[in-house]
Design a protein around this motif. Structure first.
Motif: not given
Length: 346
Positions: A116-127, A136-140, A150-156, A162-164
């Motif tokens: 879902a995060l990658e889909a949202a990033i791809l949708k924005e910045g395209s115009r 920024p990406v904001a996590l709670t 989990t740490v694994t989820e945060l890292t993913a 970071k890839s963007y």
């Protein structure tokens, strides 16, 4: 029988004593007090981040909004959950302090998923110049529905950001509760996972009113200092913020209090489960969303229990209709109070 909010709990005596001890004589203002130097040293050790820039803010909203403003240009967007505190409960403060940056809500439930995060990033910045730029990406952590990444989820999630080339902010209003749940190190749950800045909460966990903002990249320090001053969040009698945080960190009190709150919440969850409650999300830290019948809710309210209904109305015709409520445990809540509460569920 108070389960409405961990904001409503008392200040821990060790923190109050730290304030009393600091209330003698004179101390330099605006963060130049000796307690603040102690706080910086301690937090750098805790996070294993010797170069981190560390600042204190009196409110969680101020900490989140000023941190995001430092990471985000006015023409960018902040990617966050649809139930993030910065969206639901901060009165557009992030938009205000960033100078107009928007929030892009990621509709994937309680936790943001990598897809879902990658889909949202791809949708924005395209115009091009016509649309918001990626920010920024904001996590709670803990999430607003009581779940823990989990740490694994945060890292993913951070890896996708970071890839963007996007920074990551962690709203850690209940940071200690999440850390106790995961039995992880603060470094593993933040900068090692790819988090650039964290709002390290204390108000919900025994402080009178202090949050720390930590930037793992010290190059952001001066801009944050300017934004804090311009945003009217630089305390003159700063020692009273510093003393609270110093008392909180001493002897790992912050972990002790979070552990108490989590354990009490787990005890409450077991009791609610035995009473036939259904859980909206699996209880993981110090916050529960559970459904009970209207009749049970009425008995609890009549007995003096304080908590928020999340769905439905107390005054309804069907006594068996399930109504979802939020229950939050703070560090001071005792098992005796939980037992008293549970006695009215049967």
């Amino acid at each position: 029988m108070f389960f409405a909010s961990d904001n409503a709990g008392p200040v821990h005596p060790q923190v109050m004593q730290a304030l009393v001890d600091a209330n003698h004589g004179y101390a330099m203002p605006y963060g130049a007090d000796p307690w603040m130097e102690e706080v910086r040293t301690r937090l750098r050790d805790i996070f294993e981040a010797p170069d981190a820039a560390i600042y204190l803010i009196a409110t969680g909203t101020g900490a989140n909004a000023l941190a995001l403003a430092t990471l985000c240009d006015p023409f960018q967007t902040v990617f966050c959950s649809e139930v993030a505190h910065i969206h639901e409960d901060e009165c557009n403060a992030p938009e205000f302090y960033t100078g107009g940056a928007k929030l892009t809500l990621i509709r994937s439930g309680d936790k943001i998923t990598p897809e879902a995060l990658e889909a949202a990033i791809l949708k924005e910045g395209s115009r091009g110049v016509h649309g918001p730029q990626r920010g920024p990406v904001a996590l709670t952590q803990v999430t607003e529905r009581g779940s823990v990444y989990t740490v694994t989820e945060l890292t993913a999630l951070a890896s996708i950001a970071k890839s963007y080339d996007l920074p990551v902010h962690l709203d850690g209003a209940r940071f200690a509760n999440a850390l106790v749940t995961l039995n992880a190190s603060p470094a593993d749950m933040t900068w090692r996972a790819g988090v650039d800045a964290v709002s390290f909460g204390g108000t919900k966990n025994g402080l009178m009113g202090v949050e720390a903002v930590i930037f793992f990249d010290p190059s952001k320090a001066w801009e944050f200092e300017l934004r804090r001053k311009r945003g009217a969040h630089l305390f003159s009698k700063h020692r009273y913020l510093s003393a609270q945080m110093a008392g909180y960190l001493k002897d790992d009190l912050w972990l002790t209090l979070a552990r108490q709150a989590n354990e009490t919440c787990a005890y409450l969850a077991d009791g609610l489960r035995a009473a036939g409650a259904d859980f909206l999300y699996p209880p993981q830290a110090n916050m529960i969303f559970a459904s009970l019948s209207r009749a049970v809710h009425k008995r609890l309210h009549e007995a003096g229990a304080v908590y928020y209904l999340w769905s439905g109305e107390l005054d309804g015709a069907d006594p068996d209709e399930p109504l979802t409520a939020r229950f939050v445990c703070d560090w001071s809540l005792t098992r005796d109070e939980v037992d008293k509460f549970l006695s009215h569920t049967n």
